[in-house]
Design an enzyme around this catalytic site. Structure first.
Site, PDB file in Angstrom:
ATOM      1  N   GLU A 114       0.888  -1.229   0.032  1.00 60.28           N
ATOM      2  CA  GLU A 114      -0.034  -0.042   0.028  1.00 60.28           C
ATOM      3  C   GLU A 114       0.868   1.175   0.042  1.00 60.28           C
ATOM      4  O   GLU A 114       2.057   1.225   0.206  1.00 60.28           O
ATOM      5  CB  GLU A 114      -0.969   0.065   1.184  1.00 60.28           C
ATOM      6  N   ARG A 275      -0.824   9.520   1.273  1.00 58.97           N
ATOM      7  CA  ARG A 275      -2.271   9.605   0.789  1.00 58.97           C
ATOM      8  C   ARG A 275      -2.566  11.195   0.703  1.00 58.97           C
ATOM      9  O   ARG A 275      -3.335  11.574  -0.265  1.00 58.97           O
ATOM     10  CB  ARG A 275      -3.239   9.234   1.834  1.00 58.97           C
ATOM     11  N   HIS A 332     -11.440   9.913   5.764  1.00 56.19           N
ATOM     12  CA  HIS A 332     -11.136   8.569   6.083  1.00 56.19           C
ATOM     13  C   HIS A 332     -11.017   8.356   7.620  1.00 56.19           C
ATOM     14  O   HIS A 332     -11.333   7.419   8.345  1.00 56.19           O
ATOM     15  CB  HIS A 332      -9.903   7.998   5.083  1.00 56.19           C
TER      16      HIS A 332
HETATM   17  C1  SIN Z   1      -7.602   1.088   2.369  1.00 58.81           C
HETATM   18  O1  SIN Z   1      -7.743  -0.134   2.312  1.00 58.81           O
HETATM   19  O2  SIN Z   1      -7.123   1.599   1.336  1.00 58.81           O
HETATM   20  C2  SIN Z   1      -7.574   1.688   3.641  1.00 58.81           C
HETATM   21  C3  SIN Z   1      -6.585   0.932   4.577  1.00 58.81           C
HETATM   22  C4  SIN Z   1      -6.512   2.027   5.596  1.00 58.81           C
HETATM   23  O3  SIN Z   1      -6.666   3.095   5.665  1.00 58.81           O
HETATM   24  O4  SIN Z   1      -5.424   1.745   6.345  1.00 58.81           O
END
Ligand code: SIN
Length: 530
Positions: A114, A275, A332
């Site tokens: 990620e 992000r 978020h």
């Molecule tokens: C996601 O799956 O993009 C969210 C995971 C997160 O916010 O840690």
């Protein structure tokens, strides 16, 4: 008033609350109280997994480095180290409790990638349904030992004359009020996503725990740092759910309506940049009236890897064969919250906070992907150990005076609050926009300061809590005269990580066991950080 009594009261039934309940229930009498159904929480919806340095080639110091870089070097160092060091131990604990993490064909963890992680480090369960797997596993265990009271909203904390928290007042959907007394009260109420019109958060998540803690005199901090997830599935201004960052981790590209790659000249990590950077770029493009898509055509077996997102696409009529998912950023996660020490203790004696409602300092100004479920389990363990180490003192109950306080003005609607927040305290803020928001919220200052408005209906109480948190976020954002992580102001440049602090963090890792990581940090820091 109806009364209940327990050793421990946990408010909230997400991962953090359930994990504390699991750990304390063999030794203590525990009650969990939740505002909606026990199956509704942000944790339940979490698609991303849990970040932890479990791979044999990974180590906690690399995870630490990625966490503080994403966090804009605003993280509390000692507590952040605890998070990444204890992560793998708590993953073992989850496995022992029965969580089935996904494995590859060799029987090793199938680790995902990620944004802003230097390597594959994310454990998943059920593909993109990790939160559901975790919550269901814990619920199954906890329900045997703990009473979970659903559809009851926490109204205000009860303090004794010495300022100790001795429980919480609640009210159910039929309007019946309860006094719940406990030796230890734990806030596990999640964040504030519903303050914004587009959010990945469950509809029950609107800052109740933070507002309640504030009214009880607890310290809160860093509320201006709000993380917007870059990729919510969004069509015509409506959001339909999250498209996990794991999708970009598997190679999905952000493209405009004319097929241009959005992140090409913006950041070397492109779609996997931190992000805040990706969300801002998308926000700017949307402001230019461009359409934005996540191009998933390069991902093999999308439907098998991402079953939750596949059904989200199907139910919102997005054609997976074309492979273009329309997206927009949405609120978020809040990095700030109720201040706790590293054992979950707030500044109010006998009141604890864990999970997103808490500010432990591990996320700095911007949370690293998949560190939130990790924070929930690591600090749930800390809270449980902390409480177990304390002697239970006798509880002196206090009679609760129901104030006949009536509102002498009309409350705004939830939509008005959300519009005010998004327009003025959103992805890009300025002195002017923030002053406008503070001015608007100040009209309701009476509400911010009032405790025990027990006469209010639940819907009104929720709006009051949102006004309190909106006011606090806007005020904090106005006070922070810099841009950093999830707090970006058009009138202040992004603060470069303070050289001394950066050095200090890297030096503090300089032990033999992580010498290699130290050298790597030195090599990478100029490239990534400055
Ligand atoms: C996601 O799956 O993009 C969210 C995971 C997160 O916010 O840690």
């Amino acid at each position: 008033m109806n009364c209940r009594q327990a050793d421990i009261i946990i408010i909230g039934s997400g991962l953090a609350g359930l994990m504390v309940a699991e750990m304390l229930s063999p030794h203590k009498n525990v009650i969990v109280i939740t505002k909606s159904s026990m199956k509704h929480s942000n944790s339940m919806m979490a698609q991303g997994g849990i970040a932890a340095a479990v791979d044999r080639d990974d180590n906690w110091s690399d995870h630490f480095f990625d966490t503080v870089v994403a966090g804009g070097f605003h993280n509390v160092e000692e507590v952040t180290k605890k998070l990444v060091k204890k992560g793998p131990i708590l993953i073992d604990k989850l496995i022992e409790l029965g969580v089935p993490f996904d494995k590859n064909e060799h029987g090793d963890f199938a680790l995902g990638q990620e944004g802003a992680h230097g390597r594959r480090r994310i454990l998943h369960s059920g593909g993109d349904a990790t939160g559901k797997a975790l919550v269901e596993c814990l619920l199954k265990r906890v329900l045997k030992k703990v009473s979970i009271i659903e559809y009851e909203m926490a109204i205000d904390l009860i303090l004794d004359d010495n300022g100790n928290c001795i429980g919480v007042n609640t009210r159910n959907t039929e309007g019946i009020s309860f006094c719940n007394y406990a030796n230890h009260t734990i806030l596990a109420t999640g964040g504030v996503g519903q303050l914004y019109p587009i959010t990945s958060n469950d509809e029950s998540v609107n800052g109740d725990g933070m507002a309640m803690a504030y009214r009880s005199g607890a310290e809160l901090t860093d509320l201006e740092f709000i993380q917007f997830h870059p990729t919510m599935l969004a069509k015509d201004g409506m959001a339909y759910g999250l498209v996990s960052e794991a999708v970009r981790g598997e190679g999905a590209k952000l493209i405009t309506g004319t097929g241009q790659r959005l992140m090409d000249d913006v950041h070397e990590l492109k779609e996997l940049a931190p992000r805040d950077i990706v969300a801002r770029e998308i926000h700017r493009a949307l402001e230019r009236n461009e359409q934005l898509f996540l191009d998933i055509t390069s991902i093999q077996d999308f439907e098998t890897h991402f079953p939750t997102i596949t059904s989200l696409c199907k139910s919102s009529s997005v054609d997976l064969v074309k492979g273009l998912i329309p997206i927009a950023p949405g609120a978020h996660f809040i990095m700030g919250g109720v201040c706790t020490d590293q054992y979950g203790q707030t500044t109010v004696p006998r009141l604890y906070a864990v999970g997103e409602v808490a500010h432990t300092g591990v996320h700095g100004a911007n949370r690293l992907a998949s560190n939130s479920l990790l924070e929930a389990i690591v600090f749930a363990n800390e809270v449980a150990q902390n409480i177990m180490s304390k002697l239970d003192r006798p509880l002196f109950k206090k009679a609760i005076k129901v104030q006949k306080h009536r509102l002498n003005f009309e409350l705004p609607t939830i939509e008005e609050i959300q519009h005010m927040m998004m327009t003025n305290v959103g992805i890009i803020r300025s002195q002017e926009s923030l002053e406008k928001a503070v001015d608007w919220f100040s009209r309701y200052k009476d509400i911010v300061d009032h405790n025990h408005l027990l006469e209010l209906k639940i819907e009104e109480k929720i709006i009051c809590n949102m006004l309190t948190i909106g006011y606090l976020i806007a005020t904090s954002a106005l006070l922070r005269t810099e841009s950093r992580g999830g707090h970006y102001r058009s009138d202040y440049p992004v603060t470069k990580p303070d050289q001394w602090y950066k050095k200090q963090i890297i030096r503090s890792l300089n032990r033999t066991e992580i010498k290699r990581a130290d050298q790597e940090c030195e090599q990478r820091k100029e490239g990534i950080v400055s």
